[in-house]
Every structure is written in structure tokens, then in C-alpha cells.
Write an enzyme that holds these catalytic residues in place. Structure first.
Site, short mmCIF file in Angstrom:
data_model
loop_
_atom_site.label_atom_id
_atom_site.label_comp_id
_atom_site.label_asym_id
_atom_site.label_seq_id
_atom_site.Cartn_x
_atom_site.Cartn_y
_atom_site.Cartn_z
N GLY A 12 0.82 -1.04 -0.10
CA GLY A 12 0.22 -0.02 0.05
C GLY A 12 0.74 1.25 0.06
O GLY A 12 1.95 1.17 0.29
N ASP A 13 0.35 2.33 -0.18
CA ASP A 13 0.94 3.66 -0.04
C ASP A 13 2.00 3.82 -1.22
O ASP A 13 2.96 4.54 -1.00
CB ASP A 13 1.40 3.89 0.96
CG ASP A 13 0.48 4.17 2.18
OD1 ASP A 13 -0.73 4.39 1.94
OD2 ASP A 13 0.71 3.53 3.25
N LYS A 16 -0.53 5.34 -5.56
CA LYS A 16 -1.25 5.06 -6.52
C LYS A 16 -2.38 6.04 -6.84
O LYS A 16 -2.53 6.47 -8.04
CB LYS A 16 -2.10 3.99 -5.97
CG LYS A 16 -1.65 2.55 -5.77
CD LYS A 16 -2.62 1.60 -5.06
CE LYS A 16 -3.16 1.74 -3.79
NZ LYS A 16 -2.13 1.96 -2.65
N GLY A 40 -5.72 5.96 2.05
CA GLY A 40 -5.55 7.20 2.04
C GLY A 40 -4.84 7.65 0.86
O GLY A 40 -3.75 7.15 0.61
N HIS A 41 -5.54 8.26 0.04
CA HIS A 41 -4.86 8.43 -1.32
C HIS A 41 -4.56 9.84 -1.75
O HIS A 41 -5.67 10.54 -1.58
CB HIS A 41 -6.02 7.76 -2.51
CG HIS A 41 -6.07 6.30 -2.33
ND1 HIS A 41 -6.95 5.93 -3.30
CD2 HIS A 41 -5.23 5.49 -1.75
CE1 HIS A 41 -6.52 4.30 -3.10
NE2 HIS A 41 -5.83 4.18 -2.18
N GLN A 222 -4.98 -0.15 -1.23
CA GLN A 222 -3.92 -0.98 -0.53
C GLN A 222 -3.16 -1.58 -1.60
O GLN A 222 -2.81 -1.06 -2.60
CB GLN A 222 -4.44 -2.27 0.34
CG GLN A 222 -5.33 -1.85 1.57
CD GLN A 222 -6.83 -1.21 1.31
OE1 GLN A 222 -7.72 -1.67 0.64
NE2 GLN A 222 -7.15 0.09 1.80
N THR A 237 -5.29 -6.99 4.83
CA THR A 237 -6.62 -6.26 4.75
C THR A 237 -7.56 -7.46 4.38
O THR A 237 -7.09 -8.38 4.14
CB THR A 237 -6.78 -4.87 3.83
OG1 THR A 237 -7.92 -4.15 4.35
CG2 THR A 237 -6.61 -5.21 2.44
N GLY A 300 -1.91 8.67 10.18
CA GLY A 300 -0.62 9.48 10.53
C GLY A 300 0.58 8.81 11.00
O GLY A 300 1.48 9.25 11.55
N ARG A 301 0.22 7.38 11.00
CA ARG A 301 1.63 6.56 11.74
C ARG A 301 2.59 6.48 10.83
O ARG A 301 2.44 6.61 9.48
CB ARG A 301 1.06 5.09 11.76
CG ARG A 301 -0.33 4.74 12.73
CD ARG A 301 -0.56 3.31 12.68
NE ARG A 301 -1.45 2.86 11.64
CZ ARG A 301 -1.83 1.59 11.31
NH1 ARG A 301 -1.60 0.79 11.98
NH2 ARG A 301 -2.30 1.43 10.09
N GLY A 411 8.28 13.24 -7.89
CA GLY A 411 7.79 14.07 -6.94
C GLY A 411 6.27 13.87 -6.78
O GLY A 411 5.49 13.32 -7.69
P1 GDP Z 1 -1.40 5.75 -2.19
O1 GDP Z 1 -2.25 5.19 -1.05
O2 GDP Z 1 -0.79 4.66 -2.90
O3 GDP Z 1 -2.28 6.48 -2.97
O4 GDP Z 1 -0.25 6.60 -1.55
P2 GDP Z 1 -0.43 7.71 -0.34
O5 GDP Z 1 -1.03 8.78 -0.92
O6 GDP Z 1 -0.93 7.02 0.75
O7 GDP Z 1 1.08 7.89 -0.28
C1 GDP Z 1 2.01 8.40 -1.37
C2 GDP Z 1 2.87 9.79 -0.58
O8 GDP Z 1 3.84 9.90 -1.53
C3 GDP Z 1 2.00 10.99 -0.81
O9 GDP Z 1 2.19 11.65 0.00
C4 GDP Z 1 2.23 11.44 -2.23
O10 GDP Z 1 1.96 12.75 -2.34
C5 GDP Z 1 3.51 11.22 -2.34
N1 GDP Z 1 4.30 10.97 -3.72
C6 GDP Z 1 3.75 10.49 -4.71
N2 GDP Z 1 4.44 10.20 -5.57
C7 GDP Z 1 5.62 10.69 -5.26
C8 GDP Z 1 6.89 10.82 -5.55
O11 GDP Z 1 7.05 10.46 -7.04
N3 GDP Z 1 7.83 11.57 -5.10
C9 GDP Z 1 7.55 11.82 -3.77
N4 GDP Z 1 8.77 12.43 -3.18
N5 GDP Z 1 6.50 11.72 -3.12
C10 GDP Z 1 5.41 11.17 -4.01
P1 IMO Z 2 -3.73 2.73 0.65
O1 IMO Z 2 -4.87 2.60 -0.40
C1 IMO Z 2 -1.33 0.90 3.67
C2 IMO Z 2 -3.09 -2.04 6.54
C3 IMO Z 2 -3.24 -1.51 7.76
C4 IMO Z 2 -2.98 -2.78 8.30
C5 IMO Z 2 -3.72 -4.06 7.46
C6 IMO Z 2 -5.22 -4.22 7.91
O2 IMO Z 2 -3.71 4.06 1.18
O3 IMO Z 2 -2.65 2.15 -0.13
P2 IMO Z 2 -7.44 -2.82 7.76
O4 IMO Z 2 -7.83 -1.40 8.47
O5 IMO Z 2 -7.47 -2.68 6.23
O6 IMO Z 2 -8.10 -3.77 8.43
O7 IMO Z 2 -5.72 -2.86 8.18
O8 IMO Z 2 -3.71 -3.19 6.16
N1 IMO Z 2 -3.68 -1.02 5.36
C7 IMO Z 2 -2.89 -0.24 4.63
N2 IMO Z 2 -1.90 0.07 4.51
N3 IMO Z 2 -1.94 1.56 2.70
C8 IMO Z 2 -3.45 1.40 2.84
O9 IMO Z 2 -4.23 1.71 1.91
C9 IMO Z 2 -3.77 0.32 3.77
N4 IMO Z 2 -5.17 0.18 4.04
C10 IMO Z 2 -4.93 -1.02 5.06
O10 IMO Z 2 -2.22 -0.51 8.09
O11 IMO Z 2 -1.71 -3.47 8.45
MG MG Z 3 -2.20 5.48 1.02
#
Ligand code: GDP
Ligand code: IMO
Ligand code: MG
Length: 420
Positions: A12-13, A16, A40-41, A222, A237, A300-301, A411
């Protein structure tokens, strides 16, 4: 044939949402297919940051249609709060957001039970987002859950039966307060009224749109290693985050799928518990967290950080049928002299070349070391301008994963994206 799926290849994160927003410029319909407000997107446009939890990340273009497919679990409170924040940002969503009548609803006690289970000293802590996701999906599988369509047909009887079951569970299993039928009924009826014009039968909607030649992007939440079947169970998840989930979570047939993009960070992060072979526990991990600003967009973790893991991404390639990779956050690696990449694992004295279903916690990564480039790449506008060592890093990842890299991200801004 104009459906693109975007999935996370790690935990995840991966960035995307940034890529989904970028691709959405040329897309008619963006649909979520699983998960809920645990996602959290983050999208950044002209240095302004938006974080979406349930609303698809393509909402920022004025004419895109955004849909929550049947596989998504909807928390009414989180959804309405998100709609209100769109209004505050002057983003007009009327007539642009639709919800499947088959989505299950996350209710307040799902969140209570989720948090309660996480806080118990006995049992297994998963490190969930406490958004009630697993508990809601469990009720779906038990065939007792409440769906969006139920809000408009025979709600009284379904809700009464459901509450009778849940109140026994709350009282005898968890020692938590019982649910008041009247209160919940009223809340749900108010919600039903507010979203009435958004509720649709999604399979027919998608079918019609595809016949009219519309393009659709399916937004995964995720990542592959958090998939209930293919992830690091039980530290996952409760949904299928992968390509299979995109089909069942929308009702779109497989033959419409044209592209499946796997989003992967140029390193790896994970939030919550569970094995993570390339995790950096010391100072280096803190540096990655600092340079990558690795803190959860939902909770925020602090995210756990580590080096790129080839077997993890190959696993995602295999399961999702990836037609391309998108490599994100490459700019974050500009700070390091040498960049290790795990190209396989050693497990019980044997080299293994797959991402195992068990024993991952005992797998030792086998590293190759690539030279860093030590210069700011965040404003580079074409592949050819990248430093030689950066190009080498990209080429080696492509070679080791054997998946073509189609885009790279330098970025958080929309504009910091290169097409390869
Ligand atoms: P998602 O859950 O996969 O949509 O990703 P998140 O939004 O949770 O986390 C990605 C974080 O990285 C966010 O704070 C984005 O703004 C940031 N981000 C995405 N692409 C880039 C990148 O290429 N470089 C940097 N420095 N930050 C990025
Ligand atoms: P995005 O879409 C990162 C993780 C939680 C935990 C496990 C189960 O932003 O990539 P849940 O609340 O789904 O039952 O938690 O999955 N988790 C994520 N980790 N990005 C996410 O979503 C996540 N959604 C759930 O931290 O380990
Ligand atoms: Mg995320």
C-alpha cells in the site's frame, strides 16, 4: 477494450493516487473496487494536497465520473464528510459520483469492534486502520451485512435481524454497548435520503458505458501484499486488492481489461504489523522515512521503510497480470550513496526465488548494491536527462522484475511524471 486497472504492488501507499490522478486526464470513469475508508490516497496539484479515502482519486478533473463499485465497503459518516470537504474545496460533484447498490455499509459498531480487537492483549494485533473494514467484510461473508440497496427496500426487517445478532456479539463476546435500533434506523434513513440520486446498478452502468466506447480506470486500494489471499496473511486487509478483486468488485467482465499498471515505490514501506524482509530498523530506515515523508495518509502512523524487493514485485506481476510498472518516489533515493536491492531470499539455508506464503519472517534478503546518483532529479522533464546511475537503477529493476516500466514519478505533483 478500454479498461485500465491500477493496483499497488507492495504493502500500500505506493503513490497509486498520484498516478491515478495523472492518468485520469484521459479517462471518462474512475471506479474504486474494494476496501473502504482505510485507504488514504494523496493527490497534489499545483502544490495543493488532497487526501481521498472513499472518493476515487480522479475527482479533480471537472468531467470525470467517479464510482464506488460493489466491492467497496462504505462508511456513511466518512463518505458524507468527504463530500462536504469536496464542497469546501469548490469541487462540484453533483451528477459525477455514483455508488453501487450492492456495496456493504460500515456501521459504527464495526469500527468499535475493530478498535476493541486491536486493543485486546490476547489475540493477534494486525495494526489495522480501525476503520471497521475487516469486521464489515466478515459480516458480508457471514451473509448478514446491510447493503446500500437495503436502505430502500425492506430495511426494517433486515436491520432488526442484523441488530439482534450483533447485540449478542457486542454484549457477550466483547462486553461493548449494544446498538439502539431506532437510532441506527434513523441514521441510515437520513443517509439513504442524502445519497438517493447517487445509487445505481453498477454492472449495467459499466456495460452501457463500455458499449458507448467510454474509458474506465479501476482504482485499487492497499497493495498486493495486503491482499486477503495473496498477501502476508494474517497481516493483510480483508479484501482482494488485486486484479481479481477489480473484476468481482465492479462486475466488469475480464475481456474488457486492456492494461494493468502496478504502482511500486522505488523502495518499500509498510504500515501496521507483519513480516517485511528488507525493512531497515536503524538510522537508514529513519532517513528513508524522513526523505520520503513516510507517514500514513489515513492514520498518520510512521511507515516502516526498507529497500526495493524484487520478489515482492514479481509476485505482484504474476498475480495481477501486470502490463506495466509505474516506479514512484525515485527522487527520494537521490540522498543515498549506495542503494541495495533485494533480488531473492535465503530461507532455511536455501535460495528461494518467489514470495512465499509462509515463513517470510525468516527470509533473509540477498542484496545487489547499485550506485546512487546523489543529485536532485525532481524537476527533470525527460528520461534522457536523468543521471546515468539513476537510469541504471531503473533499467536493473526492469530487468530483475521482468516487467516493463511505463512511467516514473519524481515528486508528488502531477507535473513530476515521466512517460518512458
Ligand atoms: P497511495 O495510497 O498509494 O495513493 O499513496 P499515499 O497517498 O498513501 O502515499 C504516497 C505519498 O507519496 C503521498 O504523500 C504522495 O503525495 C507522495 N508521492 C507520490 N509520488 C511521489 C513521488 O514520486 N515522489 C515523492 N517525493 N512523493 C510522492
Ligand atoms: P492505501 O490504499 C497501507 C494496512 C493496515 C494494516 C492492514 C489491515 O492508502 O494504500 P485494515 O484497516 O485494512 O483492516 O488494516 O492493512 N492498510 C494499509 N496500509 N495503505 C493502505 O491503503 C492500507 N489500508 C490498510 O495498516 O496493516
Ligand atoms: Mg495510502
Amino acid at each position: 477494450m478500454s479498461v485500465t486497472i491500477v493496483v499497488g504492488t507492495q504493502w500500500g501507499d505506493e503513490g497509486k493516487a498520484k498516478i491515478i490522478d495523472y492518468l485520469s486526464e484521459n479517462i471518462d470513469i474512475i471506479a474504486r473496487y474494494q476496501g473502504g475508508a482505510n485507504a488514504g490516497h494523496t493527490v497534489v496539484v499545483k502544490n495543493k494536497q488532497y487526501i481521498f479515502h472513499l472518493i476515487p482519486s480522479g475527482i479533480l478533473y471537472p468531467n470525470t465520473i467517479c464510482i464506488l463499485g460493489n466491492g467497496v465497503v462504505i462508511d456513511p459518516k466518512a463518505f458524507l464528510e468527504e463530500l462536504d470537504s469536496l464542497t469546501k474545496e469548490n469541487i462540484h460533484y453533483e451528477g459525477r459520483i455514483f455508488i453501487s447498490d450492492a456495496c456493504h455499509i460500515v456501521l459504527p459498531f464495526h469500527k468499535l469492534i475493530d478498535a476493541h480487537k486491536e486493543n485486546l492483549s490476547e489475540g493477534q494485533k494486525i495494526g489495522t486502520t480501525k476503520r471497521g473494514i475487516g469486521i464489515c467484510y466478515a459480516d458480508k461473508m457471514l451473509r448478514i451485512g446491510i447493503r446500500i440497496g437495503d436502505l430502500y427496500y425492506n430495511l426494517e426487517e433486515r436491520l432488526q435481524n442484523y441488530i439482534n445478532i450483533k447485540n449478542k456479539e457486542l454484549k457477550y463476546l466483547y462486553n461493548l454497548p449494544e446498538i439502539s435500533y431506532e437510532e441506527l434506523y434513523k441514521e441510515l434513513k437520513d443517509f439513504a435520503e442524502r445519497i438517493k440520486s447517487m445509487v445505481i446498478h453498477t454492472p449495467t452502468y459499466f456495460e452501457k458505458a463500455l458499449k458507448e466506447g467510454k474509458s474506465i480506470l479501476l482504482e485499487g486500494a492497499q497493495g498486493t501484499a495486503l491482499d486477503i489471499d495473496h498477501g502476508t496473511y494474517p497481516f493483510v486487509t480483508s479484501s482482494n486488492t488485486t486484479t481479481g478483486g477489480a473484476l468481482t468488485g465492479t462486475g466488469i467482465a475480464y475481456h474488457y481489461i486492456e492494461n494493468v499498471y502496478g504502482i511500486c515505490k522505488a523502495y518499500v514501506t509498510r504500515v501496521g504489523e507483519g513480516p517485511f524482509p528488507t525493512e531497515l530498523k536503524g538510522e537508514m530506515g529513519e532517513e528513508l522515512r524522513k526523505y520520503g515523508n513516510e507517514y500514513g495518509a489515513t492514520t498518520g502512523r510512521p511507515r516502516r521503510c526498507g529497500w526495493f524487493d524484487v520478489e515482492l514485485v514479481k509476485h505482484a506481476g504474476r498475480i495481477n497480470g501486470l502490463t506495466g510498472l509505474v516506479l514512484t518516489k525515485l527522487d527520494v533515493l537521490s540522498h543515498f550513496d549506495t542503494i541495495p536491492v533485494a533480488i531473492g531470499y535465503e530461507f532455511e539455508n536455501n535460495k528461494i526465488d518467489y514470495f512465499p506464503s509462509y515463513g517470510l519472517e525468516s527470509c533473509k534478503p540477498i542484496y545487489e548494491y547499485l550506485p546512487g546518483w546523489k543529485s536532485d532529479i525532481s524537476n527533470i522533464k525527460s528520461y534522457s536527462e536523468l543521471p546515468a546511475n539513476c537510469k541504471k537503477y531503473i533499467e536493473k529493476l526492469q530487468e530483475w522484475t521482468n516487467i516493463p516500466i511505463k512511467y516514473i514519478s519524481l515528486g508528488p505533483n502531477r507535473s513530476q511524471t515521466l512517460v518512458l
